[in-house]
Design an enzyme around this catalytic site. Structure first.
Site, PDB file in Angstrom:
ATOM      1  NE  ARG A 134      -0.486  10.477   9.860  1.00  0.00           N
ATOM      2  CZ  ARG A 134      -0.870   9.382   9.187  1.00  0.00           C
ATOM      3  NH1 ARG A 134      -2.092   8.906   9.341  1.00  0.00           N
ATOM      4  NH2 ARG A 134      -0.035   8.755   8.386  1.00  0.00           N
ATOM      5  CE  LYS A 171      -1.773   1.772   3.993  1.00  0.00           C
ATOM      6  NZ  LYS A 171      -1.643   3.193   4.292  1.00  0.00           N
ATOM      7  CG  ASN A 172       2.124   2.802   3.565  1.00  0.00           C
ATOM      8  OD1 ASN A 172       0.973   3.154   3.277  1.00  0.00           O
ATOM      9  ND2 ASN A 172       2.490   2.524   4.813  1.00  0.00           N
ATOM     10  CB  ILE A 231       3.090  17.929   5.824  1.00  0.00           C
ATOM     11  CG1 ILE A 231       2.280  19.221   5.627  1.00  0.00           C
ATOM     12  CG2 ILE A 231       2.148  16.741   5.867  1.00  0.00           C
ATOM     13  CD1 ILE A 231       1.679  19.337   4.222  1.00  0.00           C
ATOM     14  CG  ASP A 232       7.360  20.003  10.343  1.00  0.00           C
ATOM     15  OD1 ASP A 232       6.561  19.061  10.567  1.00  0.00           O
ATOM     16  OD2 ASP A 232       8.507  20.020  10.805  1.00  0.00           O
ATOM     17  CD  GLN A 233      11.309  18.222   9.218  1.00  0.00           C
ATOM     18  OE1 GLN A 233      12.421  18.140   8.690  1.00  0.00           O
ATOM     19  NE2 GLN A 233      10.987  19.206  10.043  1.00  0.00           N
ATOM     20  NE  ARG A 264      -0.309  12.161   7.081  1.00  0.00           N
ATOM     21  CZ  ARG A 264      -0.260  13.399   7.526  1.00  0.00           C
ATOM     22  NH1 ARG A 264      -1.355  14.065   7.743  1.00  0.00           N
ATOM     23  NH2 ARG A 264       0.884  13.976   7.771  1.00  0.00           N
ATOM     24  CB  CYS A 273      -5.360   6.337  10.121  1.00  0.00           C
ATOM     25  SG  CYS A 273      -6.054   4.979   9.176  1.00  0.00           S
ATOM     26  CG  ASP A 323       2.378   1.252   9.649  1.00  0.00           C
ATOM     27  OD1 ASP A 323       2.071   2.172  10.431  1.00  0.00           O
ATOM     28  OD2 ASP A 323       2.736   1.458   8.480  1.00  0.00           O
ATOM     29  NE  ARG A 338      -7.464   4.916   4.788  1.00  0.00           N
ATOM     30  CZ  ARG A 338      -7.494   6.208   5.035  1.00  0.00           C
ATOM     31  NH1 ARG A 338      -8.201   6.660   6.047  1.00  0.00           N
ATOM     32  NH2 ARG A 338      -6.838   7.049   4.315  1.00  0.00           N
TER      33      ARG A 338
HETATM   34  N1  EPU Z   1       6.636  14.096  11.175  1.00  0.00           N
HETATM   35  C1  EPU Z   1       6.874  15.421  11.436  1.00  0.00           C
HETATM   36  N2  EPU Z   1       6.894  16.292  10.385  1.00  0.00           N
HETATM   37  C2  EPU Z   1       6.690  15.898   9.096  1.00  0.00           C
HETATM   38  C3  EPU Z   1       6.429  14.535   8.846  1.00  0.00           C
HETATM   39  C4  EPU Z   1       6.417  13.653   9.907  1.00  0.00           C
HETATM   40  O1  EPU Z   1       7.083  15.798  12.578  1.00  0.00           O
HETATM   41  O2  EPU Z   1       6.734  16.746   8.197  1.00  0.00           O
HETATM   42  C5  EPU Z   1       6.621  13.140  12.292  1.00  0.00           C
HETATM   43  C6  EPU Z   1       5.251  12.475  12.463  1.00  0.00           C
HETATM   44  O3  EPU Z   1       4.412  13.262  13.289  1.00  0.00           O
HETATM   45  C7  EPU Z   1       5.631  11.160  13.070  1.00  0.00           C
HETATM   46  C8  EPU Z   1       6.990  10.838  12.440  1.00  0.00           C
HETATM   47  O4  EPU Z   1       7.499  12.057  11.957  1.00  0.00           O
HETATM   48  O5  EPU Z   1       5.806  11.291  14.454  1.00  0.00           O
HETATM   49  C9  EPU Z   1       6.949   9.832  11.309  1.00  0.00           C
HETATM   50  O6  EPU Z   1       6.020  10.236  10.324  1.00  0.00           O
HETATM   51  P1  EPU Z   1       6.174   9.834   8.780  1.00  0.00           P
HETATM   52  O7  EPU Z   1       6.224  11.073   7.983  1.00  0.00           O
HETATM   53  O8  EPU Z   1       7.272   8.841   8.638  1.00  0.00           O
HETATM   54  O9  EPU Z   1       4.777   9.110   8.512  1.00  0.00           O
HETATM   55  P2  EPU Z   1       3.887   9.225   7.229  1.00  0.00           P
HETATM   56  O10 EPU Z   1       4.737   9.343   6.018  1.00  0.00           O
HETATM   57  O11 EPU Z   1       2.791  10.220   7.439  1.00  0.00           O
HETATM   58  C10 EPU Z   1       3.937   6.671   6.707  1.00  0.00           C
HETATM   59  C11 EPU Z   1       2.912   5.602   6.518  1.00  0.00           C
HETATM   60  C12 EPU Z   1       2.278   5.241   7.847  1.00  0.00           C
HETATM   61  C13 EPU Z   1       3.378   4.806   8.823  1.00  0.00           C
HETATM   62  C14 EPU Z   1       4.462   5.883   8.923  1.00  0.00           C
HETATM   63  C15 EPU Z   1       5.652   5.453   9.775  1.00  0.00           C
HETATM   64  C16 EPU Z   1       2.135   6.105   4.296  1.00  0.00           C
HETATM   65  C17 EPU Z   1       1.049   6.576   3.413  1.00  0.00           C
HETATM   66  N3  EPU Z   1       1.897   6.084   5.601  1.00  0.00           N
HETATM   67  O12 EPU Z   1       3.210   7.790   7.236  1.00  0.00           O
HETATM   68  O13 EPU Z   1       1.442   4.136   7.573  1.00  0.00           O
HETATM   69  O14 EPU Z   1       2.820   4.586  10.102  1.00  0.00           O
HETATM   70  O15 EPU Z   1       4.945   6.210   7.605  1.00  0.00           O
HETATM   71  O16 EPU Z   1       6.222   4.308   9.266  1.00  0.00           O
HETATM   72  O17 EPU Z   1       3.195   5.708   3.818  1.00  0.00           O
HETATM   73  C18 EPU Z   1      -0.357   2.695   7.867  1.00  0.00           C
HETATM   74  O18 EPU Z   1      -0.032   2.139   6.800  1.00  0.00           O
HETATM   75  O19 EPU Z   1      -1.179   2.212   8.677  1.00  0.00           O
HETATM   76  C19 EPU Z   1       0.261   3.970   8.205  1.00  0.00           C
HETATM   77  C20 EPU Z   1      -0.263   4.807   9.077  1.00  0.00           C
END
Ligand code: EPU
Length: 427
Positions: free
Chosen positions: A122, A22-23, A124-126, A93, A117, A305, A397
């Protein structure tokens, strides 16, 4: 509305085949925009997040043709807009990947501020930090986020936190930034490598994916290609846990055993026997489940996850386990539901202390998010009696044909229509 009805207590025995990740899929689909041509994407999972990504592409002007159940041809030669449809992009997301792809290809893009979810904040500053470093500006207006740039230029980006989404989004934009981009402190999940491989198959020059530093020589002309998505690590891990908790014996096919290592290591410690083959693992468990300490970490650590699934397994271990969640604030939402099934778990912030009980008991429960939902399915498979799981749209999903795959290995599970709620004061 539908719900799952599961009679627990049957060992899962037989073979199950894992679908595409999925991801990876939800990033590779938007990335087809960068081809400005035809891509054939194979091994796409049939799940609602993929359907939503395809619908977004289609509404933006991509020509999409289904070649078979898991293969789509996507032609992005004549996109009509750089604005992703608001309602659809808000639901998912991962729609944030349209930002990186649109910025790379057209120098601008807009999506709804992402939903998905509810795992806690969550940000997206990075993602935005990376876009800004490459020369883009952004603004949020009426719930939509817009990014734009006159010209993207390669830069050095050091991420403050390890983020899967920011790493991928930066790669998507940087393949079209003139010069060299160096991304440091990046995520290393298998789907990061998969997206980089896809970009390279389209003609990009992305090196180092899977390590802490990714180097991208941007501005290469990109073209369409044929690409097959890697198997889903978390779907595989979910079936592994289901085999262990039901004391079954499952051959889990279409996996990359290397990607499963963080999960395999913990399950072996919990008492499972796991045999690895080229593209399959056999998982069985005959004895009792041993308690464990688990801390979720970015790859190659134990994946967040999988945490809810591991929590369910440890709820029937013979002793006390501790789980520390280090990625998300809100990933213990399955615990209240599991308590209704007789588990003994105390949560304090991001730590759960789990006293194993001898048996879970069936109960009506609700899926609170995707992995919480999958964890409750696994709990119900092991529990005594008939459980009902509501809000299964979350599970859909991310898990292709969960009911069919589980039934084929002996589970007593069915999906039923929920009767309309009758108001007590209706005349
Ligand atoms: N974070 C920030 N700033 C950012 C981005 C992330 O502070 O700009 C923090 C988040 O708050 C969190 C950490 O960094 O504490 C990790 O977040 P990450 O960006 O890695 O997560 P994501 O890309 O939003 C993806 C998966 C998630 C999975 C996470 C961690 C997708 C679509 N989603 O989310 O998958 O939990 O990586 O591995 O790829 C799931 O499949 O159930 C799911 C939630």
């Amino acid at each position: 509305m539908e719900k799952l009805v599961i009679r627990g207590g049957k060992p899962l025995v037989g073979e199950v085949s894992v679908s595409g990740a999925k991801n990876a899929a939800v990033a590779i689909l938007p990335a087809t925009i960068l081809a400005g041509g035809k891509c054939v994407i194979e091994n796409l999972p049939d799940i609602s997040d993929v359907a939503a990504s395809v619908q977004i592409l289609h509404e933006m002007g991509a020509q999409v043709r289904m070649l078979n159940r898991s293969t789509l041809e996507i032609d992005t030669s004549h996109m009509l807009t750089t604005v992703a449809p608001e309602e659809l992009s808000r639901r998912m997301r991962a729609s944030y990947y349209f930002l990186g792809a649109l910025l790379g290809q057209y120098g601008e893009g807009s999506v709804s501020m992402p939903g998905g979810c509810d795992l806690g904040p969550r940000p997206i500053d990075q993602h935005l930090k990376a876009f800004a470093a490459l020369g883009a500006s952004y603004e949020v207006d009426r719930g939509m986020i817009h990014v734009s740039s006159e010209k993207l230029s390669g830069e050095h980006v050091f991420f403050d936190t390890v983020s899967v989404g920011a790493t991928i989004n930066a790669m998507l934009a940087a393949v079209q930034a003139e010069g060299v981009t160096v991304l440091e402190n990046v995520a290393k999940e298998p789907h990061i490598v998969d997206v980089a491989n896809f970009l390279n198959t389209m003609g990009a020059d992305v090196r180092g994916a899977g390590t802490d530093v990714i180097k991208i020589r941007g501005g290469q002309p990109l073209h369409g290609c044929t690409y097959s998505i890697i198997p889903d690590q978390i779907e595989a891990g979910s079936y592994m846990v289901a085999a262990v908790i039901t004391h079954g014996n499952l051959l889990i096919k279409n996996v990359i055993p290397k990607h499963l290592e963080p999960i395999t290591a913990k399950l072996e410690q919990a008492g499972a026997t796991i045999d690895e083959y080229d593209d399959a693992v056999r998982v069985c468990c005959v004895g009792e489940i041993e308690p464990l300490n688990v801390k979720t970490m970015p790859h190659p650590g134990f994946p967040t996850d999988m945490q809810p699934l591991m929590g369910v397994l440890l709820s029937v271990a013979k002793g006390t386990s501790i789980i520390r969640e280090s990625i998300w604030d809100n990933r213990f939402r399955y615990v209240d539901e599991l308590l209704r099934m007789g588990a003994n778990i105390q949560v304090d912030g991001r730590t759960a202390v789990i006293e194993g009980v001898s048996r879970l008991k069936a109960a009506p429960v609700r899926a609170m998010d995707l992995r919480a939902g999958a964890a409750l399915v696994v709990a119900a498979l092991a529990a005594e009696g008939v459980s009902e799981i509501d809000d299964i749209q979350y599970i859909e999903r991310g898990y292709e044909d969960l009911v069919g795959k589980l039934r084929a290995v002996g589970a007593d599970i069915k999906k039923v229509e929920k009767p309309e709620r009758v108001l007590s004061n209706a005349i």
